[in-house]
Design a protein around this motif. Structure first.
Motif, short mmCIF file in Angstrom:
data_model
loop_
_atom_site.label_atom_id
_atom_site.label_comp_id
_atom_site.label_asym_id
_atom_site.label_seq_id
_atom_site.Cartn_x
_atom_site.Cartn_y
_atom_site.Cartn_z
N GLY A 148 0.85 -1.20 0.00
CA GLY A 148 0.00 0.00 0.00
C GLY A 148 0.88 1.24 0.00
N LYS A 149 0.36 2.30 0.57
CA LYS A 149 1.17 3.52 0.73
C LYS A 149 1.88 3.39 2.06
N VAL A 150 3.04 2.72 2.03
CA VAL A 150 3.74 2.38 3.27
C VAL A 150 5.20 2.84 3.29
N ARG B 211 -1.99 -3.90 10.08
CA ARG B 211 -3.14 -3.80 9.17
C ARG B 211 -3.62 -2.36 9.03
N GLN B 212 -3.34 -1.53 10.04
CA GLN B 212 -3.73 -0.11 10.01
C GLN B 212 -2.54 0.78 9.67
N GLN C 24 -0.63 8.32 8.39
CA GLN C 24 -0.35 8.74 7.01
C GLN C 24 -0.36 7.57 6.02
N ALA C 25 -0.32 6.35 6.52
CA ALA C 25 -0.21 5.17 5.65
C ALA C 25 -1.58 4.71 5.16
N ARG C 26 -1.54 3.92 4.09
CA ARG C 26 -2.71 3.20 3.61
C ARG C 26 -2.27 1.76 3.36
N VAL C 27 -2.77 0.85 4.15
CA VAL C 27 -2.39 -0.56 4.01
C VAL C 27 -3.42 -1.25 3.13
N ASP C 28 -2.95 -1.78 2.01
CA ASP C 28 -3.82 -2.50 1.09
C ASP C 28 -3.80 -4.00 1.35
#
Length: 89
Positions: free
Chosen positions: A10-12, A61-62, A66-70
């Motif tokens: 994701g966005k990590v 998982r969260q 600022q992150a987005r976990v896919d």
């Protein structure tokens, strides 16, 4: 002691994911590392109690705000792969 390897998609990267993971891991008394992978994912290797690993998995998982976990993949690992402390690479 148990160990697990997590791969987070994701966005990590560029969102303090590794540093935040280190903080969580230290609070949970886990050893290991968090590192960026060339393909944009983050790999986390951690060792400690089963309960602590499960708690880390739930947090991963969260991720930080600022992150987005896919996607979160959990793979078996050996305690022998894990050094002392928890580092970011």
């Amino acid at each position: 002691m148990s160990a697990a390897r997590f791969v987070v998609s994701g966005k990590v990267q560029g969102v303090f994911f590794r540093a935040s993971t280190r903080e969580q891991a230290l609070e949970l008394d886990l050893r290991g590392y968090a590192k960026n992978l060339p393909d944009g994912r983050v790999e986390v290797l951690a060792a400690g109690s089963d309960a602590a690993l499960d708690a880390l998995a739930a947090w991963l998982r969260q991720g930080p705000p600022q992150a987005r976990v896919d996607d979160l993949e959990r793979l078996p690992a050996s305690d022998d792969e894990v050094g002392e402390g928890f580092i970011t690479a």
